[in-house]
Design a protein around this motif. Structure first.
Motif, mmCIF file in Angstrom:
data_model
loop_
_atom_site.group_PDB
_atom_site.id
_atom_site.type_symbol
_atom_site.label_atom_id
_atom_site.label_comp_id
_atom_site.label_asym_id
_atom_site.label_seq_id
_atom_site.Cartn_x
_atom_site.Cartn_y
_atom_site.Cartn_z
ATOM 1 N N LEU A 1 0.915 -1.269 -0.111
ATOM 2 C CA LEU A 1 -0.007 -0.020 -0.001
ATOM 3 C C LEU A 1 1.017 1.190 -0.013
ATOM 4 N N MET A 2 1.820 1.322 0.956
ATOM 5 C CA MET A 2 2.725 2.206 0.964
ATOM 6 C C MET A 2 3.555 2.593 -0.475
ATOM 7 N N ALA A 3 4.134 1.289 -0.974
ATOM 8 C CA ALA A 3 4.725 1.270 -2.254
ATOM 9 C C ALA A 3 3.995 1.917 -3.231
ATOM 10 N N ILE A 4 2.332 1.638 -3.182
ATOM 11 C CA ILE A 4 1.529 2.480 -4.399
ATOM 12 C C ILE A 4 1.669 3.800 -4.189
ATOM 13 N N LEU A 5 1.623 4.210 -2.924
ATOM 14 C CA LEU A 5 1.549 5.784 -2.803
ATOM 15 C C LEU A 5 2.678 6.237 -3.259
ATOM 16 N N VAL A 6 3.899 5.757 -3.113
ATOM 17 C CA VAL A 6 5.205 6.327 -3.588
ATOM 18 C C VAL A 6 4.917 6.122 -5.165
ATOM 19 N N GLY A 7 4.545 5.256 -5.748
ATOM 20 C CA GLY A 7 4.129 5.132 -7.092
ATOM 21 C C GLY A 7 3.136 6.360 -7.743
ATOM 22 N N VAL A 8 2.387 6.830 -6.831
ATOM 23 C CA VAL A 8 1.479 8.088 -7.341
ATOM 24 C C VAL A 8 2.417 9.195 -7.028
ATOM 25 N N GLU A 9 3.224 9.632 -6.113
ATOM 26 C CA GLU A 9 4.012 10.758 -5.852
ATOM 27 C C GLU A 9 5.173 10.678 -6.968
ATOM 28 N N ARG A 10 5.856 9.701 -7.443
ATOM 29 C CA ARG A 10 6.819 9.602 -8.544
ATOM 30 C C ARG A 10 6.119 9.572 -9.710
ATOM 31 N N GLY A 11 4.876 9.456 -9.896
ATOM 32 C CA GLY A 11 4.203 9.659 -11.181
ATOM 33 C C GLY A 11 4.117 8.307 -12.212
ATOM 34 N N GLY B 1 8.696 -4.988 -0.591
ATOM 35 C CA GLY B 1 7.759 -3.860 -0.321
ATOM 36 C C GLY B 1 8.686 -2.650 0.576
ATOM 37 N N PRO B 2 9.645 -2.951 1.249
ATOM 38 C CA PRO B 2 10.277 -2.098 1.835
ATOM 39 C C PRO B 2 11.261 -1.132 0.947
ATOM 40 N N ILE B 3 11.616 -1.673 -0.034
ATOM 41 C CA ILE B 3 12.689 -0.884 -1.011
ATOM 42 C C ILE B 3 12.251 0.345 -1.610
ATOM 43 N N PRO B 4 10.981 0.415 -2.122
ATOM 44 C CA PRO B 4 10.578 1.900 -2.808
ATOM 45 C C PRO B 4 10.222 2.773 -1.625
ATOM 46 N N VAL B 5 9.652 2.063 -0.816
ATOM 47 C CA VAL B 5 9.173 2.880 0.413
ATOM 48 C C VAL B 5 10.236 3.535 1.417
ATOM 49 N N MET B 6 11.572 2.838 1.747
ATOM 50 C CA MET B 6 12.502 3.312 2.561
ATOM 51 C C MET B 6 13.380 4.295 1.384
ATOM 52 N N ILE B 7 13.498 3.725 0.272
ATOM 53 C CA ILE B 7 14.377 4.861 -0.718
ATOM 54 C C ILE B 7 13.558 6.131 -0.831
ATOM 55 N N GLU B 8 12.142 6.123 -0.758
ATOM 56 C CA GLU B 8 11.528 7.391 -0.669
ATOM 57 C C GLU B 8 11.558 8.332 0.326
ATOM 58 N N ARG C 1 14.845 10.047 0.226
ATOM 59 C CA ARG C 1 14.854 11.013 -0.763
ATOM 60 C C ARG C 1 13.875 12.099 -0.379
ATOM 61 N N THR C 2 12.618 12.053 0.451
ATOM 62 C CA THR C 2 11.777 13.116 0.594
ATOM 63 C C THR C 2 11.126 12.912 1.984
ATOM 64 N N GLY C 3 11.432 11.836 2.770
ATOM 65 C CA GLY C 3 10.659 11.573 3.998
ATOM 66 C C GLY C 3 8.931 11.357 3.514
ATOM 67 N N PHE C 4 8.812 11.084 2.740
ATOM 68 C CA PHE C 4 7.341 11.181 1.995
ATOM 69 C C PHE C 4 6.208 10.365 3.099
#
Length: 477
Positions: free
Chosen positions: A96-106, A440-447, A450-453
């Motif tokens: 779920l959090m990875a998908i939110l990152v997907g929205v923020e990253r376009g 799951g943790p990979i895109p979330v923790m990278i984000e 990068r931004t603390g999103f």
């Protein structure tokens, strides 16, 4: 928050990264050095590419009926057919959090994410729950529990906490949106309120229990004490607006009446919280990830320790062990480190422990077992998620690992959903397999680096803020 459209700038960045990736993939062989083009990919573009590929595990690779994360995906096809529709609740929370990152990253539009979240929430509303807690595994087609083990066929409070962590992030993201988004947030809030955390104190004990089954009740008898991956469970249990635990459950159960606080220094780095499996060198690195995808460790402390300092020390100790490489495993070094629970080489544990003289020789057969890799239990297996999900704690140490994995190991460990779960150069073992809880943790923790999103989003939740205050946490700005 982003608008509904995807910016042309982001599309250009992503497209450029994909062109380079495709070019490299066409020119390099497994395990071979990359072409010059790969080194021309900037750090920023490479991070975006890794996030995009890994995000796709939860988007393109999701179980179609529920929209949730499949427990595993084996691209070699070598796993039971009925597993293809088994979803994992904890890994889905990460997704779920990875998908939110997907929205923020376009990567996807906000409306697409909303539709997927509506499907997921609709499924969770009718899926099996046990005093408000979901099981570890669900059948994605029916919503019925699939036993994780013989007695583990009911509520799993730890996996539920991982799922709720993701749900609350989604709620925060959409709660001030349009009417459909507000409705989604309200439905998530209702699911959150229905988790009966106090039930899992087994009648009022000052500790939380991991499992309860309608058939076997408390047979698993797993009272959760720290320090491990489960801290988010206690924080959410204290934060619940409907079924909150008392502070004593945290202090006497999780913190073991203060015994959780230690000072163990290894390689010049000090763990301030007691890691049960290895107090000196720490547990698998996922302990520094799972609870911390939403819960922000920056400046976070309580009477037992500083959680940022502990997670940084955990990361650097794990890394230094691999750099020192006391077992002389092939491939270890400053650009290849990271021990955590993951798929593993069959037979490696017995060989390392001296129970057999026959060294594993798996080659590329894809055979796997599962093991809790850590410095005190090092089988020569590296899991990309270990270093990559530690990006916020040691970015200057992690970026060379990403480059080495992508540019030098290449297609041997890089697939359509990012880096595969684990590999071993020592045993020439490169299975093309994924696990949701590791992706799951990979895109979330990278984000978060990068931004603390996701950190900023989750920590805005009023219930979470009240729960942290209740337990005596302080946040240094």
């Amino acid at each position: 928050m982003k608008t509904n459209s995807i910016s042309f700038l982001k599309l250009a960045v992503i497209f450029a990264a994909f062109l380079l990736s495709a070019c490299n993939a066409g020119q390099k062989k497994s395990g071979a050095s990359s072409t010059t083009n790969a080194t021309e990919l900037s750090d920023d573009s490479l991070l975006t590419l890794v996030q995009y590929r890994t995000f796709q595990y939860f988007w393109e690779g999701a179980e179609p009926n529920s929209g949730l994360a499949r427990e595993r995906l084996h691209l070699d096809g070598d796993y039971p057919q009925d597993d293809k529709n088994i979803v994992t609740t904890g890994g889905s929370g990460f997704g779920l959090m990875a998908i939110l990152v997907g929205v923020e990253r376009g990567f996807i539009a906000r409306e697409e994410a909303l539709q997927r979240f509506e499907k997921i929430v609709g499924f969770l509303e009718t899926a099996d729950r046990f005093h408000g807690a979901w099981p570890h595994w669900l059948n994605g087609e029916t919503g019925k529990v699939k036993p994780f083990s013989k007695y583990d066929d009911g509520g799993d409070l730890v996996e539920t906490a991982f799922l709720v962590q993701g749900l609350l992030a989604v709620k925060q993201y959409f709660k001030d949106g349009n009417e459909a988004e507000k409705q989604l947030a309200e439905r998530i809030d209702q699911l959150w309120r229905e988790v009966k955390w106090t039930w899992y104190t087994k009648g009022g004990e000052n500790i939380l229990y991991w499992h309860w089954s309608p058939k076997h009740e408390w047979k698993m008898d797993f009272g959760v004490t720290g320090y491990n991956e489960c801290m988010i469970m206690y924080v959410l249990a204290a934060s619940s607006p409907t079924h909150p635990i008392s502070p004593e459950v945290y202090h006497q159960g999780w913190a073991m009446n203060g015994e959780i606080a230690v000072e163990n220094t290894t390689f010049g780095h000090t763990l301030t919280l007691k890691h049960h499996v290895d107090p000196q060198k720490g547990g698998p690195l996922f302990w520094a990830h799972y609870s911390w995808l939403g819960l922000d460790p920056r400046g976070l402390s309580d009477q037992y320790g500083n959680y940022w300092d502990n997670n940084v020390a955990h990361t650097l100790i794990n890394r230094q062990h691999c750099v020192n490489n006391p077992n002389s495993y092939k491939g270890y070094g400053e650009d290849a480190w990271g021990l955590t629970s993951s798929y593993s080489v069959p037979g490696a544990a017995a060989f390392v422990r001296g129970q057999t003289d026959e060294k594993p020789a798996t080659g590329n057969s894809g055979q796997t077992s599962y093991a809790g890799h850590r410095p005190s239990f090092d089988l020569g297996v590296i899991a990309p998620t270990a270093a990559l999900s530690s990006m916020p704690y040691a970015p200057e140490k992690v970026m060379p690992v990403i480059r080495h994995f992508y540019e030098n190991l290449g297609d041997s460990i890089w697939g359509p959903y990012g880096f595969y779960d684990a590999f071993s150069e020592e045993y020439e073992w490169y299975p093309k397999r994924y696990l949701a809880i590791d992706q799951g943790p990979i895109p979330v923790m990278i984000e978060n680096h990068r931004t603390g999103f996701i950190w900023d989003l989750f920590m805005q939740d009023v219930d979470v803020q009240e729960g942290l205050d209740k337990l005596g946490f302080e946040i240094e700005k």
